[in-house]
Design an enzyme around this catalytic site. Structure first.
Site, PDB file in Angstrom:
ATOM      1  CB  SER A  49       1.982  60.579  31.752  1.00  5.08           C
ATOM      2  OG  SER A  49       2.440  61.899  31.888  1.00  5.08           O
ATOM      3  CD  GLU A  70       8.856  55.895  40.429  1.00  3.33           C
ATOM      4  OE1 GLU A  70       8.554  56.907  39.763  1.00  3.33           O
ATOM      5  OE2 GLU A  70       9.663  55.924  41.399  1.00  3.33           O
ATOM      6  CG  PHE A  95      10.919  55.885  36.292  1.00  2.00           C
ATOM      7  CD1 PHE A  95      12.176  56.257  35.839  1.00  2.00           C
ATOM      8  CD2 PHE A  95       9.983  56.873  36.500  1.00  2.00           C
ATOM      9  CE1 PHE A  95      12.500  57.580  35.605  1.00  2.00           C
ATOM     10  CE2 PHE A  95      10.285  58.209  36.268  1.00  2.00           C
ATOM     11  CZ  PHE A  95      11.542  58.563  35.820  1.00  2.00           C
ATOM     12  CG  HIS A 121       5.718  57.748  27.883  1.00  2.00           C
ATOM     13  ND1 HIS A 121       4.544  57.479  28.562  1.00  2.00           N
ATOM     14  CD2 HIS A 121       5.514  58.909  27.220  1.00  2.00           C
ATOM     15  CE1 HIS A 121       3.668  58.436  28.318  1.00  2.00           C
ATOM     16  NE2 HIS A 121       4.225  59.312  27.500  1.00  2.00           N
ATOM     17  NE  ARG A 179       5.486  60.972  23.097  1.00  2.00           N
ATOM     18  CZ  ARG A 179       5.680  62.152  22.535  1.00  2.00           C
ATOM     19  NH1 ARG A 179       6.524  62.263  21.527  1.00  2.00           N
ATOM     20  NH2 ARG A 179       5.052  63.209  22.966  1.00  2.00           N
TER      21      ARG A 179
END
Length: 330
Positions: A49, A70, A95, A121, A179
């Site tokens: 990603s 994380e 996150f 993102h 993104r």
């Protein structure tokens, strides 16, 4: 959230990891590693990603994969930095900024370690993944942490320039990116200097101050406004901290009204930072803060969300016209 996909495919649930800003991360780190810089990459099961798979394929010994842990990832990045490496730590902005706030504050910023945090993102760009995955508080959180630089780049070229500039920057950095489907704002090589805003246009009626994903639609909105005879300026405030106070002060003296535009809660982010500068001045022009109005973002495709919150070119143009009308300039 665990990431699973066919290793031979770059498609992951509708997100294209080869899109401009995200492939830029791997491409730039590959170049820096080849040049001898001590860069390493750290991620939490999101190497597809965020595009870091491209870095792993060329420099497999430099990618550290932590799975969906994380907080441990951020603390480990701090540990890597104490050994002479410069870690680039990447995961979803929601996150990184929220879940890992304590580790960023205490392990990295308080310890003054050269860790580069990549919150990708960001904003509402994860759309259908839901409000829990939207990052509309991260700028407010990150800029409140002492000795942490906060940057929100407009496109891949500017992101690459910012990564390169970070090689000699002494503080830890939080990079906020989208993104990776970012429209081009700057040609390569892009201009970038920490704490130095980019002036696109100057205007007497209104100056728009935008950051990150909102720069491109603001450029389009300003084109329309200026073609209609409105004297509207535009500033790309890519560095939220340290903020370019001089650019804000100059715009406040030139324009009758300022308008910030951000893919973020209007509290505490770019709008809050500009408001603080204007409050310090006293007697400054009116400020309109445009973004998400202190609410939890809705769930929908990103394009629908941008239209709903008037964060597309049409919406920004409409808000700018309203701000100008409220100054009696229409």
């Amino acid at each position: 959230m665990n990431e699973t996909l066919d290793p031979g495919s770059w498609q992951y649930r509708g997100l294209n990891a080869r899109a401009p800003s995200l492939s830029t991360l791997a491409d730039t780190l590959n170049a820096l590693a080849d040049e001898g810089h001590p860069v390493v990459a750290v991620t939490a099961d999101l190497q597809y990603s965020n595009g870091l798979i491209g870095f792993a394929r060329k420099h497999p010994e430099r990618l550290f994969q932590f799975g969906i842990s994380e907080q441990n990832m951020v603390s480990a990045a701090a540990g890597l930095a104490t050994t002479g490496f410069m870690p680039f730590t990447a995961t979803f902005a929601s996150f990184l900024a929220l879940l890992c706030c304590e580790q960023i504050r205490t392990d990295i910023a308080y310890s003054a370690l050269p860790v580069r945090l990549i919150g990708h993102h960001a904003g509402i760009s994860l759309g259908f993944y839901g409000t829990s995955h939207h990052a509309t508080e991260d700028l407010a959180i990150m800029r409140s942490i002492a000795d942490l630089t906060v940057v929100s780049t407009a496109d891949g070229a500017q992101f690459a320039a910012a990564i390169r500039a970070s090689m000699t920057w002494p503080q830890p950095i939080y990079f906020r990116i989208a993104r990776g489907h970012d429209p081009v704002v700057y040609e390569k090589p892009a201009p970038f200097e920490f704490g130095k805003a980019i002036i696109h246009e100057e205007g007497n009626d209104l100056t728009i101050i935008a950051c990150g994903t909102m720069v491109h639609p603001s450029v389009e909105a300003v084109k329309r406004l200026r073609s209609a005879g409105r004297r509207v300026g535009l500033i790309d405030m890519h560095t939220i901290k340290p903020l370019d106070r001089e650019a804000i002060i100059a715009a406040s003296r030139r324009s009758k009204c300022l308008m910030t535009v951000e893919e973020h809660n209007v509290l505490g982010g770019l709008g809050g930072a500009v408001a603080e500068v204007l409050a310090d001045l006293g007697g400054a022009p009116r400020l309109v803060r445009h973004g998400i109005m202190d609410e939890y973002s809705l769930i929908a495709p990103p394009t629908h969300l941008y239209a709903h919150y008037e964060l597309d070119a049409k919406g920004i143009e409409s808000r700018a016209l309203a701000a100008i009308a409220n100054q009696g300039l229409s």
